[in-house]
Design a protein around this motif. Structure first.
Motif, PDB file in Angstrom:
ATOM      1  N   LYS A 275      55.516   3.609  67.741  1.00 12.55           N
ATOM      2  CA  LYS A 275      56.654   4.314  67.151  1.00 12.55           C
ATOM      3  C   LYS A 275      56.751   5.348  66.175  1.00 12.55           C
ATOM      4  O   LYS A 275      57.117   6.121  65.689  1.00 12.55           O
ATOM      5  N   TYR A 276      55.368   5.162  65.355  1.00 11.24           N
ATOM      6  CA  TYR A 276      55.099   5.792  64.310  1.00 11.24           C
ATOM      7  C   TYR A 276      53.935   6.863  64.409  1.00 11.24           C
ATOM      8  O   TYR A 276      53.627   7.729  63.593  1.00 11.24           O
ATOM      9  N   ALA A 277      53.358   7.061  65.753  1.00 19.28           N
ATOM     10  CA  ALA A 277      52.301   7.933  66.377  1.00 19.28           C
ATOM     11  C   ALA A 277      52.674   9.391  65.771  1.00 19.28           C
ATOM     12  O   ALA A 277      53.772   9.975  66.097  1.00 19.28           O
ATOM     13  N   GLY A 278      51.744   9.931  65.059  1.00 15.22           N
ATOM     14  CA  GLY A 278      51.886  11.548  64.896  1.00 15.22           C
ATOM     15  C   GLY A 278      52.885  11.826  63.941  1.00 15.22           C
ATOM     16  O   GLY A 278      53.125  13.136  63.603  1.00 15.22           O
ATOM     17  N   LYS A 279      53.419  11.007  63.337  1.00 18.41           N
ATOM     18  CA  LYS A 279      54.445  11.231  62.261  1.00 18.41           C
ATOM     19  C   LYS A 279      53.905  11.310  60.859  1.00 18.41           C
ATOM     20  O   LYS A 279      54.419  11.706  59.820  1.00 18.41           O
ATOM     21  N   ASN A 280      52.357  11.026  60.673  1.00 22.54           N
ATOM     22  CA  ASN A 280      51.763  11.387  59.295  1.00 22.54           C
ATOM     23  C   ASN A 280      52.611  10.218  58.295  1.00 22.54           C
ATOM     24  O   ASN A 280      52.683  10.740  57.227  1.00 22.54           O
ATOM     25  N   LYS A 281      52.906   9.382  58.634  1.00 27.60           N
ATOM     26  CA  LYS A 281      53.849   8.507  57.648  1.00 27.60           C
ATOM     27  C   LYS A 281      53.115   7.073  57.420  1.00 27.60           C
ATOM     28  O   LYS A 281      53.573   6.496  56.371  1.00 27.60           O
ATOM     29  N   VAL A 282      52.311   6.641  58.358  1.00 30.95           N
ATOM     30  CA  VAL A 282      51.943   5.122  57.914  1.00 30.95           C
ATOM     31  C   VAL A 282      50.889   4.971  56.927  1.00 30.95           C
ATOM     32  O   VAL A 282      50.164   6.256  56.511  1.00 30.95           O
ATOM     33  N   ASN A 283      50.645   3.936  56.301  1.00 30.47           N
ATOM     34  CA  ASN A 283      49.719   3.887  55.285  1.00 30.47           C
ATOM     35  C   ASN A 283      48.299   3.488  55.819  1.00 30.47           C
ATOM     36  O   ASN A 283      47.704   2.858  56.719  1.00 30.47           O
ATOM     37  N   PRO A 284      47.396   4.642  55.093  1.00 28.72           N
ATOM     38  CA  PRO A 284      45.986   4.531  55.891  1.00 28.72           C
ATOM     39  C   PRO A 284      45.066   3.607  55.057  1.00 28.72           C
ATOM     40  O   PRO A 284      43.822   3.421  55.406  1.00 28.72           O
ATOM     41  N   ILE A 285      45.542   3.010  53.921  1.00 29.75           N
ATOM     42  CA  ILE A 285      44.853   2.101  53.143  1.00 29.75           C
ATOM     43  C   ILE A 285      43.968   1.120  53.932  1.00 29.75           C
ATOM     44  O   ILE A 285      42.832   0.793  53.734  1.00 29.75           O
ATOM     45  N   ALA A 286      44.677   0.469  55.027  1.00 26.64           N
ATOM     46  CA  ALA A 286      44.079  -0.639  55.795  1.00 26.64           C
ATOM     47  C   ALA A 286      42.546  -0.044  56.231  1.00 26.64           C
ATOM     48  O   ALA A 286      41.659  -0.882  56.225  1.00 26.64           O
ATOM     49  N   THR A 287      42.637   1.084  56.691  1.00 22.18           N
ATOM     50  CA  THR A 287      41.594   1.807  57.512  1.00 22.18           C
ATOM     51  C   THR A 287      40.646   2.110  56.484  1.00 22.18           C
ATOM     52  O   THR A 287      39.348   2.100  56.707  1.00 22.18           O
ATOM     53  N   ILE A 288      41.235   2.519  55.401  1.00 23.69           N
ATOM     54  CA  ILE A 288      40.288   3.240  54.284  1.00 23.69           C
ATOM     55  C   ILE A 288      39.522   1.752  53.571  1.00 23.69           C
ATOM     56  O   ILE A 288      38.272   1.964  53.395  1.00 23.69           O
ATOM     57  N   LEU A 289      40.183   0.614  53.411  1.00 22.75           N
ATOM     58  CA  LEU A 289      39.438  -0.571  53.351  1.00 22.75           C
ATOM     59  C   LEU A 289      38.288  -1.145  54.281  1.00 22.75           C
ATOM     60  O   LEU A 289      37.459  -1.649  53.754  1.00 22.75           O
ATOM     61  N   ALA A 290      38.636  -0.643  55.530  1.00 22.89           N
ATOM     62  CA  ALA A 290      37.701  -1.159  56.652  1.00 22.89           C
ATOM     63  C   ALA A 290      36.548  -0.364  56.304  1.00 22.89           C
ATOM     64  O   ALA A 290      35.340  -0.888  56.320  1.00 22.89           O
ATOM     65  N   ALA A 291      36.728   0.899  55.872  1.00 33.05           N
ATOM     66  CA  ALA A 291      35.380   1.947  55.856  1.00 33.05           C
ATOM     67  C   ALA A 291      34.700   1.263  54.577  1.00 33.05           C
ATOM     68  O   ALA A 291      33.485   1.498  54.554  1.00 33.05           O
ATOM     69  N   LYS A 292      35.485   0.776  53.539  1.00 26.44           N
ATOM     70  CA  LYS A 292      34.732   0.034  52.426  1.00 26.44           C
ATOM     71  C   LYS A 292      33.928  -1.101  52.762  1.00 26.44           C
ATOM     72  O   LYS A 292      32.773  -1.282  52.249  1.00 26.44           O
ATOM     73  N   MET A 293      34.464  -1.650  53.687  1.00 26.71           N
ATOM     74  CA  MET A 293      33.576  -3.019  54.271  1.00 26.71           C
ATOM     75  C   MET A 293      32.358  -2.572  54.858  1.00 26.71           C
ATOM     76  O   MET A 293      31.517  -3.262  54.917  1.00 26.71           O
ATOM     77  N   MET A 294      32.701  -1.460  55.690  1.00 31.51           N
ATOM     78  CA  MET A 294      31.679  -1.003  56.560  1.00 31.51           C
ATOM     79  C   MET A 294      30.349  -0.628  55.345  1.00 31.51           C
ATOM     80  O   MET A 294      28.972  -1.041  55.728  1.00 31.51           O
ATOM     81  N   MET A 295      30.853   0.150  54.445  1.00 33.49           N
ATOM     82  CA  MET A 295      29.635   0.622  53.513  1.00 33.49           C
ATOM     83  C   MET A 295      28.975  -0.672  52.608  1.00 33.49           C
ATOM     84  O   MET A 295      27.796  -0.819  52.539  1.00 33.49           O
ATOM     85  N   GLU A 296      29.954  -1.594  52.579  1.00 24.32           N
ATOM     86  CA  GLU A 296      29.249  -2.960  52.153  1.00 24.32           C
ATOM     87  C   GLU A 296      28.373  -3.700  53.105  1.00 24.32           C
ATOM     88  O   GLU A 296      27.167  -3.991  52.665  1.00 24.32           O
ATOM     89  N   TYR A 297      28.495  -3.713  54.304  1.00 23.56           N
ATOM     90  CA  TYR A 297      27.820  -4.194  55.508  1.00 23.56           C
ATOM     91  C   TYR A 297      26.571  -3.177  55.593  1.00 23.56           C
ATOM     92  O   TYR A 297      25.504  -3.949  55.523  1.00 23.56           O
ATOM     93  N   LEU A 298      26.683  -1.992  55.474  1.00 19.36           N
ATOM     94  CA  LEU A 298      25.268  -1.285  55.342  1.00 19.36           C
ATOM     95  C   LEU A 298      24.460  -1.306  54.110  1.00 19.36           C
ATOM     96  O   LEU A 298      23.343  -0.724  53.857  1.00 19.36           O
TER      97      LEU A 298
END
Ligand code: NAD
Length: 345
Positions: A275-298
């Protein structure tokens, strides 16, 4: 000291629903990290997966995507809608976890400044077995109106996930809690508990205790600050980690890593929120923190710390935040703000 020339190939699966927005926000942050850290080179390779692939390929994870993933160092994955009709392909995340034997799902849960949480001192990680349990996916209708699901638990998978939990505890507060329901599920959770306690003997400096899953659901509300690393079977872990996400500010901040011996995939815990797709409204921090975990793994701890500090700064200031945290900023405003903090640090 920063090493020179660290090059990584990152598979990027934007997914569907809100996936493309949150993934593009995380890439903006990773690009800022790359700029800030001399010698770090991230090559993003985009692949198709998710609901929109089903019509085109007859599956949500095409074989071209699997081949692409197998040539990369790690994967950043957006959420994907899973069709619910019987006979539909399994969840794309499940397929990727199985294909690459990503047997441990690591879900950190911590309180952030200026974000309402049950307790300001929560800092725990749920390590969930990722390939077996009730999510093994074998179900039968033995006669009309009577179904059976199989709960698979093996000693080998339980030992592997236990080892990830103890290794993590060694880097944190030296405390592992084994969560199970062995009083009822005597065979399957007996095998799981036995494996965790056996592996625990190899880590004498880690304090190991155990809690039944129903009591754990209660204690996560009552005294979440008392836990460090929680190791648990697949479905119990899935449920507990959504609960844990909620006690520190909701799904908009919850990230997860799917770790195997040779590969890992990182994603937000939340789904595709159509229901929020394409609305530029949701919180991106979960995905940004996923990217942070990826850097830790690397092995790029400095890059991971940079992302974490920038996220904390933005949350602490509280000026740029999405609706779920009581703000009015857009997905991209938050990404821009975090990226600009990275450049300042
Ligand atoms: P969901 O997580 O997509 O959304 C539930 C609600 O949580 C949303 O309506 C929204 O209010 C909130 N929310 C989710 N993400 C948010 C964010 N980033 N910022 C702010 N609020 C956010 O759960 P659902 O509605 O149960 O599932 C939708 C689809 O996603 C389903 O098809 C499900 O199978 C799929 N799913 C995929 C994954 C995955 O790809 N790993 C995980 C969970 C669910």
């Amino acid at each position: 000291m920063r090493k020179m020339s660290r090059k990584y190939k990152i598979a990027v699966l934007p997914g569907d629903g809100i996936g493309p927005e949150v993934v593009s926000a995380a890439l903006k942050v990773l690009e800022a990290v790359q700029e800030a850290m001399k010698g770090l080179e991230l090559k993003f390779i985009f692949g198709e997966a998710g609901y929109n692939c089903i019509k085109k390929y007859g599956t949500n994870v095409p074989k071209e995507t699997i081949e692409m993933l197998s040539e990369t160092d790690a994967c950043l994955k957006g959420p994907m809608t899973t069709p619910e009709e019987p006979g539909s392909p399994p969840s794309a995340a499940v397929t990727i976890r199985r294909t690459f034997n990503l047997y441990a799902n690591v879900r950190p849960c911590r309180s952030f400044p200026n974000v309402p949480a049950l307790n300001p001192n929560i800092d725990l990680v749920i390590v969930r077995e990722n390939t077996e349990g009730l999510y093994f996916g074998e179900e039968f209708e033995v006669s009309p109106g009577k179904g059976i699901a199989i709960r698979l638990v093996t000693e080998s998978a339980s030992e592997k996930v236990a080892r990830i939990a103890f290794e993590l505890a060694m880097k944190r507060n030296h405390h592992v809690t084994c969560v199970h329901k062995r009083n009822i599920l005597r065979i399957t959770d007996g095998i799981f508990r036995g494996a965790v306690f056996r592996v625990g003997k190899e880590y004498p400096s880690v304090y190991l205790d155990e809690v039944h899953v129903d009591a754990m659901a209660m204690r996560l509300i009552k005294e979440p600050e008392k836990f460090d690393v929680i190791v648990v079977t697949n479905m119990f872990g899935d449920i507990l980690s959504d609960e844990a996400a909620q006690i520190v500010g909701g799904l908009g901040l919850a990230a997860g890593g799917n770790i195997g011996d040779d590969y890992a995939m990182f994603e937000p815990v939340h789904g595709s929120a159509p229901k929020y797709a394409g609305k530029n409204k949701v919180n991106p921090i979960a995905t940004i923190l996923a990217a942070k975990m990826m850097m830790e793994y690397l092995g790029e701890k400095e890059a991971a710390d940079l992302i974490q500090s920038a996220v904390i700064k933005v949350l602490k200031e509280g000026k740029v935040r999405t609706y779920d945290l009581g703000g009015r900023s857009s997905t991209f405003d938050v990404a821009e703000e975090i990226a600009s903090k990275i450049k300042e640090i």
